[in-house]
Design an enzyme around this catalytic site. Structure first.
Site, PDB file in Angstrom:
ATOM      1  N   ASP A  64      35.092  35.131  34.860  1.00 10.81           N
ATOM      2  CA  ASP A  64      33.761  35.737  34.702  1.00 10.81           C
ATOM      3  C   ASP A  64      33.668  36.592  33.433  1.00 10.81           C
ATOM      4  O   ASP A  64      32.664  37.266  33.209  1.00 10.81           O
ATOM      5  CB  ASP A  64      33.340  36.532  35.951  1.00 10.81           C
ATOM      6  CG  ASP A  64      34.442  37.346  36.580  1.00 10.81           C
ATOM      7  OD1 ASP A  64      35.513  37.490  35.958  1.00 10.81           O
ATOM      8  OD2 ASP A  64      34.221  37.872  37.697  1.00 10.81           O
ATOM      9  N   HIS A 118      35.781  42.071  36.587  1.00 13.05           N
ATOM     10  CA  HIS A 118      35.686  43.260  37.437  1.00 13.05           C
ATOM     11  C   HIS A 118      37.068  43.846  37.708  1.00 13.05           C
ATOM     12  O   HIS A 118      38.019  43.100  37.962  1.00 13.05           O
ATOM     13  CB  HIS A 118      35.012  42.893  38.767  1.00 13.05           C
ATOM     14  CG  HIS A 118      33.697  42.203  38.600  1.00 13.05           C
ATOM     15  ND1 HIS A 118      33.573  40.821  38.585  1.00 13.05           N
ATOM     16  CD2 HIS A 118      32.447  42.699  38.412  1.00 13.05           C
ATOM     17  CE1 HIS A 118      32.301  40.491  38.408  1.00 13.05           C
ATOM     18  NE2 HIS A 118      31.590  41.603  38.293  1.00 13.05           N
ATOM     19  N   ASP A 129      40.159  39.341  35.418  1.00 10.76           N
ATOM     20  CA  ASP A 129      38.785  39.182  35.917  1.00 10.76           C
ATOM     21  C   ASP A 129      37.879  40.223  35.241  1.00 10.76           C
ATOM     22  O   ASP A 129      38.347  41.305  34.867  1.00 10.76           O
ATOM     23  CB  ASP A 129      38.791  39.391  37.433  1.00 10.76           C
ATOM     24  CG  ASP A 129      37.477  39.039  38.112  1.00 10.76           C
ATOM     25  OD1 ASP A 129      37.375  37.942  38.681  1.00 10.76           O
ATOM     26  OD2 ASP A 129      36.546  39.879  38.074  1.00 10.76           O
ATOM     27  N   HIS A 166      39.614  42.325  44.896  1.00 11.51           N
ATOM     28  CA  HIS A 166      38.920  43.538  45.365  1.00 11.51           C
ATOM     29  C   HIS A 166      39.365  43.953  46.765  1.00 11.51           C
ATOM     30  O   HIS A 166      39.102  45.085  47.186  1.00 11.51           O
ATOM     31  CB  HIS A 166      37.399  43.343  45.372  1.00 11.51           C
ATOM     32  CG  HIS A 166      36.810  43.139  44.006  1.00 11.51           C
ATOM     33  ND1 HIS A 166      36.946  44.061  42.997  1.00 11.51           N
ATOM     34  CD2 HIS A 166      36.090  42.115  43.474  1.00 11.51           C
ATOM     35  CE1 HIS A 166      36.333  43.612  41.905  1.00 11.51           C
ATOM     36  NE2 HIS A 166      35.821  42.433  42.164  1.00 11.51           N
TER      37      HIS A 166
HETATM   38  N1  Q9C Z   1      24.886  40.246  42.636  1.00  5.77           N
HETATM   39  C1  Q9C Z   1      34.802  38.927  41.789  1.00  5.77           C
HETATM   40  O1  Q9C Z   1      34.551  38.533  40.643  1.00  5.77           O
HETATM   41  N2  Q9C Z   1      28.445  42.352  42.964  1.00  5.77           N
HETATM   42  N3  Q9C Z   1      33.955  39.701  42.468  1.00  5.77           N
HETATM   43  C2  Q9C Z   1      27.785  42.036  41.731  1.00  5.77           C
HETATM   44  C3  Q9C Z   1      25.652  40.732  41.545  1.00  5.77           C
HETATM   45  C4  Q9C Z   1      29.832  42.275  43.128  1.00  5.77           C
HETATM   46  C5  Q9C Z   1      32.707  40.129  41.897  1.00  5.77           C
HETATM   47  C6  Q9C Z   1      26.302  42.066  41.866  1.00  5.77           C
HETATM   48  C7  Q9C Z   1      30.625  41.461  42.176  1.00  5.77           C
HETATM   49  C8  Q9C Z   1      31.988  41.123  42.727  1.00  5.77           C
HETATM   50  C9  Q9C Z   1      36.040  38.487  42.474  1.00  5.77           C
HETATM   51 ZN    ZN Z   2      34.940  39.329  38.894  1.00  3.34          ZN
END
Ligand code: Q9C
Ligand code: ZN
Length: 349
Positions: A288, A201, A199, A163
């Protein structure tokens, strides 16, 4: 398989992140890497290797000098504001959206924290720079190892990276390890490099870094940004721009997607990477996508990750695998090492 690992990852240990109006314990914790390490040792898989140290100039191939300078000194500035800050992490709360100026570098620390970030979910801590810096060294070392002729290498580090953009952190990421690895492969002789982001995301940072380039192809399979973080990038119509037009491929999938459908997207992405004529591959390996992940929505099972590794190996490319997300902490070790094991079993001659 050589596994580039640094114990400094544990120096980045965020306390809380902003989630639905309250501060909740961080999902991105040091135990994630500990579980991968334990599973590697249990299976006697791979050879752990400490990274070489690279100059800041190598980081500046991807990240802006003013961002690197900020990140390196941010903790000291935070504590200088108030000695009591040493006991809490720095989280941004103001951002220069649209009509606000991002060309000015304010003197105020909170203003710069917002300028160089995209969310309030990524705490900056006393050890963030040291951990991210050592992680970047791991990614660069793995890329150098593969550029020198190794079939594959795994970058076992955190915080994750995909990110993070050229000049901002967010999504638990500070330095873009996958982008650094891809650039290092380019700089060490690979004419065309592909980054495949698995990933859950979308890898907005990696996409943005290479969006106008024809020498690095970016493909990503991820939760549909209409409903999933990072929301503001990762749509199917993003194909690249300028000389990079045609060198970006997004494959967003709805929450609830299972392995059969996900694997078809993987096949499509790998087909694009072959058509591009990649000479090396960097995989942003987020775990994830696992059904048990607490913040994600795909339905992959632990055994499916063996098939993922096999599919990746069949692409036949020198490959750097980079650890990204994956928050089902107790299972992330099995899932990650399943990918590596599937890869190795299939890439054997
Ligand atoms: N509390 C990666 O997997 N926010 N980043 C989600 C849950 C951001 C994930 C809300 C998620 C970022 C590298
Ligand atoms: Zn992620």
């Amino acid at each position: 398989m050589h596994i580039f690992y640094n114990h400094q990852h544990a120096l980045h240990q965020g306390k809380v992140e902003m989630f639905r109006g309250e501060l909740v314990p961080c999902f991105e914790v040091p135990a994630r890497v500990d579980h991968v390490l334990a599973e590697l040792q249990r299976r006697r898989f791979g050879t752990l290797q400490a990274p070489q140290t690279f100059d800041d100039a190598v980081l500046a191939r991807i990240h802006s000098p003013r961002y690197l300078d900020f990140l390196q000194h941010a903790w000291d500035e935070w504590v200088a504001l108030d000695a009591a800050n040493a006991a809490r992490d720095a989280l941004p709360s103001v951002w220069p959206v649209r009509t606000l100026r991002s060309d000015v570098l304010p003197a105020n620390f909170a203003a710069r924290l917002g300028l160089f970030s995209m969310d309030a979910g990524s705490p900056l801590t006393s050890g963030t720079w040291a951990a991210a810096r050592a992680g970047a060294d791991c990614a660069l070392s793995a890329a150098s190892h593969v550029a020198a002729g190794a079939r594959s290498a795994f970058v076992l580090t955190r915080p994750p990276g995909h990110h993070a953009g050229a000049d901002f952190f967010g999504g638990y990421c500070f330095l873009n390890n996958a982008a650094l690895a891809a650039q290092q492969l380019r700089d060490q002789g690979a004419a065309r490099v592909a980054v495949l982001d698995l990933d859950y995301h979308h890898g907005n940072g990696t996409q943005a870094i290479f969006y106008e380039r024809a020498d690095v192809f970016f493909a990503s399979i991820h939760g549909d940004p209409h409903t999933e973080y990072p929301f503001y990038l990762g749509y199917a119509d993003e194909r690249g721009a300028g000389s990079g037009l045609g060198f970006n491929r997004n494959l967003p999938l709805p929450r609830g997607t299972d392995f059969a459908v996900w694997r078809q997207a993987l096949a499509a992405a790998l087909q694009d990477i072959q058509a591009f004529g990649a000479q090396a591959l960097v995989v942003s390996l987020g775990l994830d996508t696992f059904a048990g992940d607490p913040i994600s929505g795909f339905k992959l099972a632990s055994n499916d990750y063996l098939r993922v590794g096999e599919d990746l190996a069949r692409a036949g490319l020198p490959t750097v695998l980079v650890f990204e997300g994956g928050y089902a902490v107790a299972e992330v070790g099995v899932n990650a090492v399943n990918v590596l094991q599937g890869f190795m079993q299939t890439s054997k001659p």
